[in-house]
Scaffold this motif. Structure first.
Motif, PDB file in Angstrom:
ATOM      1  N   GLU A  26       2.509 -14.200  -5.116  1.00 55.58           N
ATOM      2  CA  GLU A  26       3.458 -13.194  -4.432  1.00 55.58           C
ATOM      3  C   GLU A  26       4.681 -13.465  -4.025  1.00 55.58           C
ATOM      4  O   GLU A  26       5.512 -12.846  -3.348  1.00 55.58           O
ATOM      5  CB  GLU A  26       2.747 -12.806  -3.173  1.00 55.58           C
ATOM      6  N   LYS A  27       5.207 -14.731  -4.476  1.00 59.45           N
ATOM      7  CA  LYS A  27       6.466 -15.178  -4.218  1.00 59.45           C
ATOM      8  C   LYS A  27       7.691 -14.253  -4.231  1.00 59.45           C
ATOM      9  O   LYS A  27       8.668 -14.286  -3.122  1.00 59.45           O
ATOM     10  CB  LYS A  27       6.751 -16.429  -5.002  1.00 59.45           C
ATOM     11  N   TYR A  28       7.765 -13.500  -5.150  1.00 57.13           N
ATOM     12  CA  TYR A  28       9.052 -12.574  -5.282  1.00 57.13           C
ATOM     13  C   TYR A  28       8.757 -11.259  -5.160  1.00 57.13           C
ATOM     14  O   TYR A  28       9.314 -10.517  -5.461  1.00 57.13           O
ATOM     15  CB  TYR A  28       9.435 -12.685  -6.744  1.00 57.13           C
ATOM     16  N   PHE A  29       7.525 -11.049  -4.382  1.00 56.08           N
ATOM     17  CA  PHE A  29       7.217  -9.609  -3.940  1.00 56.08           C
ATOM     18  C   PHE A  29       8.206  -8.808  -3.536  1.00 56.08           C
ATOM     19  O   PHE A  29       8.598  -7.475  -3.859  1.00 56.08           O
ATOM     20  CB  PHE A  29       6.025  -9.441  -3.176  1.00 56.08           C
ATOM     21  N   LEU A  30       8.922  -9.294  -2.280  1.00 52.18           N
ATOM     22  CA  LEU A  30       9.981  -8.377  -1.818  1.00 52.18           C
ATOM     23  C   LEU A  30      11.266  -8.118  -2.619  1.00 52.18           C
ATOM     24  O   LEU A  30      11.619  -7.101  -2.565  1.00 52.18           O
ATOM     25  CB  LEU A  30      10.421  -9.015  -0.400  1.00 52.18           C
ATOM     26  N   HIS A  31      11.487  -8.996  -3.406  1.00 49.52           N
ATOM     27  CA  HIS A  31      12.564  -8.914  -4.209  1.00 49.52           C
ATOM     28  C   HIS A  31      12.429  -8.144  -5.527  1.00 49.52           C
ATOM     29  O   HIS A  31      13.337  -7.678  -6.143  1.00 49.52           O
ATOM     30  CB  HIS A  31      13.432 -10.382  -4.479  1.00 49.52           C
ATOM     31  N   GLU A  32      11.137  -7.996  -5.831  1.00 48.12           N
ATOM     32  CA  GLU A  32      11.021  -7.040  -7.043  1.00 48.12           C
ATOM     33  C   GLU A  32      10.408  -5.712  -6.610  1.00 48.12           C
ATOM     34  O   GLU A  32      10.339  -4.866  -7.410  1.00 48.12           O
ATOM     35  CB  GLU A  32       9.741  -7.856  -7.885  1.00 48.12           C
ATOM     36  N   MET A  33      10.161  -5.298  -5.322  1.00 52.10           N
ATOM     37  CA  MET A  33       9.541  -4.208  -5.065  1.00 52.10           C
ATOM     38  C   MET A  33      10.567  -2.971  -5.146  1.00 52.10           C
ATOM     39  O   MET A  33      11.842  -3.200  -4.788  1.00 52.10           O
ATOM     40  CB  MET A  33       8.766  -4.115  -3.867  1.00 52.10           C
ATOM     41  N   THR A  62      12.166  -0.570  -3.351  1.00 52.17           N
ATOM     42  CA  THR A  62      12.326  -0.135  -1.898  1.00 52.17           C
ATOM     43  C   THR A  62      12.651   1.441  -1.779  1.00 52.17           C
ATOM     44  O   THR A  62      12.550   1.944  -0.991  1.00 52.17           O
ATOM     45  CB  THR A  62      13.353  -0.860  -1.115  1.00 52.17           C
ATOM     46  N   THR A  63      13.137   1.967  -3.107  1.00 56.59           N
ATOM     47  CA  THR A  63      13.644   3.301  -2.705  1.00 56.59           C
ATOM     48  C   THR A  63      12.196   4.209  -2.997  1.00 56.59           C
ATOM     49  O   THR A  63      12.444   5.386  -2.589  1.00 56.59           O
ATOM     50  CB  THR A  63      14.503   3.735  -3.856  1.00 56.59           C
ATOM     51  N   ALA A  64      11.196   3.602  -3.279  1.00 58.22           N
ATOM     52  CA  ALA A  64       9.798   4.324  -3.175  1.00 58.22           C
ATOM     53  C   ALA A  64       9.040   4.351  -1.728  1.00 58.22           C
ATOM     54  O   ALA A  64       8.059   5.184  -1.898  1.00 58.22           O
ATOM     55  CB  ALA A  64       9.086   3.777  -4.427  1.00 58.22           C
ATOM     56  N   LEU A  65       9.686   3.665  -0.878  1.00 64.81           N
ATOM     57  CA  LEU A  65       9.044   3.651   0.454  1.00 64.81           C
ATOM     58  C   LEU A  65       9.335   4.610   1.087  1.00 64.81           C
ATOM     59  O   LEU A  65      10.004   5.414   0.723  1.00 64.81           O
ATOM     60  CB  LEU A  65       9.372   2.187   1.086  1.00 64.81           C
ATOM     61  N   PRO A  66       8.362   5.028   2.186  1.00 62.56           N
ATOM     62  CA  PRO A  66       8.782   6.220   2.975  1.00 62.56           C
ATOM     63  C   PRO A  66       9.838   6.345   3.623  1.00 62.56           C
ATOM     64  O   PRO A  66      10.351   5.037   4.143  1.00 62.56           O
ATOM     65  CB  PRO A  66       7.483   5.796   4.238  1.00 62.56           C
ATOM     66  N   PRO A  67      10.638   7.444   3.550  1.00 59.30           N
ATOM     67  CA  PRO A  67      12.045   7.428   4.205  1.00 59.30           C
ATOM     68  C   PRO A  67      11.937   7.043   5.888  1.00 59.30           C
ATOM     69  O   PRO A  67      13.013   6.776   6.341  1.00 59.30           O
ATOM     70  CB  PRO A  67      12.557   8.685   3.901  1.00 59.30           C
ATOM     71  N   SER A  68      10.726   7.037   6.330  1.00 62.73           N
ATOM     72  CA  SER A  68      10.624   6.888   7.853  1.00 62.73           C
ATOM     73  C   SER A  68       9.973   5.662   7.997  1.00 62.73           C
ATOM     74  O   SER A  68       8.745   5.540   8.019  1.00 62.73           O
ATOM     75  CB  SER A  68       9.752   8.027   8.454  1.00 62.73           C
ATOM     76  N   THR A  69      10.759   4.588   7.884  1.00 62.16           N
ATOM     77  CA  THR A  69      10.095   3.218   7.970  1.00 62.16           C
ATOM     78  C   THR A  69      10.973   2.551   9.360  1.00 62.16           C
ATOM     79  O   THR A  69      12.047   2.422   9.394  1.00 62.16           O
ATOM     80  CB  THR A  69      10.452   2.387   6.777  1.00 62.16           C
ATOM     81  N   LEU A  70       9.969   2.004  10.023  1.00 61.55           N
ATOM     82  CA  LEU A  70      10.518   0.825  11.090  1.00 61.55           C
ATOM     83  C   LEU A  70      10.040  -0.469  10.906  1.00 61.55           C
ATOM     84  O   LEU A  70       9.235  -0.652  10.717  1.00 61.55           O
ATOM     85  CB  LEU A  70       9.720   1.537  12.356  1.00 61.55           C
ATOM     86  N   LEU A  71      11.167  -1.263  11.488  1.00 62.34           N
ATOM     87  CA  LEU A  71      11.022  -2.783  11.211  1.00 62.34           C
ATOM     88  C   LEU A  71      11.197  -3.237  12.412  1.00 62.34           C
ATOM     89  O   LEU A  71      12.310  -3.004  13.013  1.00 62.34           O
ATOM     90  CB  LEU A  71      12.193  -3.115  10.246  1.00 62.34           C
ATOM     91  N   LEU A  72      10.093  -4.074  13.017  1.00 59.61           N
ATOM     92  CA  LEU A  72      10.219  -4.820  14.109  1.00 59.61           C
ATOM     93  C   LEU A  72      10.081  -6.295  13.978  1.00 59.61           C
ATOM     94  O   LEU A  72       9.189  -6.760  13.344  1.00 59.61           O
ATOM     95  CB  LEU A  72       8.713  -4.259  15.098  1.00 59.61           C
ATOM     96  N   TYR A  73      11.089  -6.801  14.685  1.00 60.13           N
ATOM     97  CA  TYR A  73      11.248  -8.332  14.536  1.00 60.13           C
ATOM     98  C   TYR A  73      11.731  -8.905  15.876  1.00 60.13           C
ATOM     99  O   TYR A  73      12.313  -8.516  16.506  1.00 60.13           O
ATOM    100  CB  TYR A  73      12.420  -8.659  13.402  1.00 60.13           C
ATOM    101  N   GLY A  74      11.292 -10.197  16.107  1.00 62.11           N
ATOM    102  CA  GLY A  74      11.750 -10.891  17.020  1.00 62.11           C
ATOM    103  C   GLY A  74      13.031 -11.302  16.958  1.00 62.11           C
ATOM    104  O   GLY A  74      13.678 -11.752  15.996  1.00 62.11           O
ATOM    105  N   THR A 113       0.840  -1.179  -0.117  1.00 62.05           N
ATOM    106  CA  THR A 113       0.062  -0.054  -0.134  1.00 62.05           C
ATOM    107  C   THR A 113       0.924   1.332   0.047  1.00 62.05           C
ATOM    108  O   THR A 113       0.622   2.230  -0.553  1.00 62.05           O
ATOM    109  CB  THR A 113      -0.921   0.025   1.121  1.00 62.05           C
ATOM    110  N   ALA A 114       1.875   1.236   0.666  1.00 58.49           N
ATOM    111  CA  ALA A 114       2.817   2.242   0.711  1.00 58.49           C
ATOM    112  C   ALA A 114       3.241   2.583  -0.556  1.00 58.49           C
ATOM    113  O   ALA A 114       3.649   3.792  -0.900  1.00 58.49           O
ATOM    114  CB  ALA A 114       4.102   2.243   1.802  1.00 58.49           C
ATOM    115  N   LEU A 115       3.658   1.566  -1.396  1.00 58.48           N
ATOM    116  CA  LEU A 115       4.031   1.715  -2.985  1.00 58.48           C
ATOM    117  C   LEU A 115       2.849   2.217  -3.661  1.00 58.48           C
ATOM    118  O   LEU A 115       3.016   2.962  -4.766  1.00 58.48           O
ATOM    119  CB  LEU A 115       4.743   0.335  -3.040  1.00 58.48           C
ATOM    120  N   GLN A 116       1.820   1.650  -3.216  1.00 59.84           N
ATOM    121  CA  GLN A 116       0.654   2.041  -4.291  1.00 59.84           C
ATOM    122  C   GLN A 116       0.228   3.609  -4.201  1.00 59.84           C
ATOM    123  O   GLN A 116      -0.157   4.417  -5.248  1.00 59.84           O
ATOM    124  CB  GLN A 116      -0.452   1.265  -3.974  1.00 59.84           C
TER     125      GLN A 116
END
Length: 260
Positions: free
Chosen positions: A184-191, A193-205, A105-108
């Motif tokens: 959607e297998k390759y979604f992450l590797h094809e998106m 990423t430079t078009a995403l918001p510059p303010s992005t937080l990643l939360l992982y265990g 959605t952030a890309l759209q």
């Protein structure tokens, strides 16, 4: 129980602190519902933000659907929800598959997403994430819930177990979800990423199987912050207060430049 119509389908939503200046939309993962946020994380975030939560199609109390589980359709549903609620600019928080929806959605609609929080988003290319669908059975669900209880310290009653089982059987056996997730297998590797918001937080265990994906996204998304939370893929339930406080710190930091 607020129900609105989005893309000709009934959607269950919940809102907190509607009078706040800024809106944060919370997106749950597949095979879950908005309650993963409602009781612990959302009330803390609602002290500062207008919170919007909704059940994805066929989840929780939203209307069931036979198809449309790919990211294009899920993103379209979210944009239509924003339009319905007349929300022009928002922050997005997505957990697990909901993290992928948030990214899509952030890309759209980049000019409408101010800041982005991605929590435990998996890599759809990971065979483990996709094989769970083909291996599904009631025995598998029982095994999963036993492990889920061990790691989250939460109990699931028989009635809730049976309700979840019926939902999973419907999704796995009667909908297009298998084909849509494979698509959607390759979604992450094809998106882009430079078009995403510059303010992005990643939360992982810090012990999550998805942690390598978080580290990869940090390297790919310019300016992204990665925060590791004690726990595995179930961190929203294991550490809700720490997660809510980390998100508040991120969203309230005036040094970060908003996008759009």
């Amino acid at each position: 129980m607020p129900i609105i119509t989005v893309n000709n389908r009934k959607v269950h939503i919940q809102e907190l602190n509607k009078g706040a200046e800024h809106t944060l939309v919370l997106i749950h993962g597949m095979f879950s519902n908005l309650s993963i946020y409602y009781f612990n994380i959302a009330p803390i975030l609602a002290q500062h933000f207008h919170i919007v939560m909704y059940d994805l199609k066929s989840h929780g109390m939203s209307e069931r659907a036979m198809e449309g589980y790919d990211l294009d359709n899920m993103s379209s549903d979210l944009v239509a929800l924003l339009d319905n609620l007349q929300l022009q600019n928002v922050h997005l928080l997505g957990y697990s598959f909901g993290g992928l929806i948030a990214l899509k959605t952030a890309l759209q609609i980049p000019n409408r997403v101010e800041r982005l929080v991605v929590m435990e988003a998996p890599d759809p290319q990971d065979e483990k994430a996709r094989n769970i669908i083909d291996e599904y059975s009631k025995e598998f669900l029982e095994h999963y819930i036993a492990n889920f209880t061990d790691t989250t310290k939460m109990k699931m009653g028989k009635r809730q177990f049976e309700k979840n089982h019926r939902l999973y059987e419907f999704l796995f056996n009667q909908t297009s979800i298998k084909a849509d997730m494979i698509k959607e297998k390759y979604f992450l590797h094809e998106m882009d990423t430079t078009a995403l918001p510059p303010s992005t937080l990643l939360l992982y265990g810090d012990t999550s199987n998805c942690k390598p994906t978080g580290e990869w996204l940090q390297a790919k998304i310019p300016g992204a912050q990665l925060e590791l939370i004690p726990g595995d893929h179930n961190i929203p339930i294991q550490e809700p207060v720490q997660i809510a406080e980390t998100i508040l710190d991120f969203l309230s930091n005036p040094l970060l430049q908003n996008h759009g």
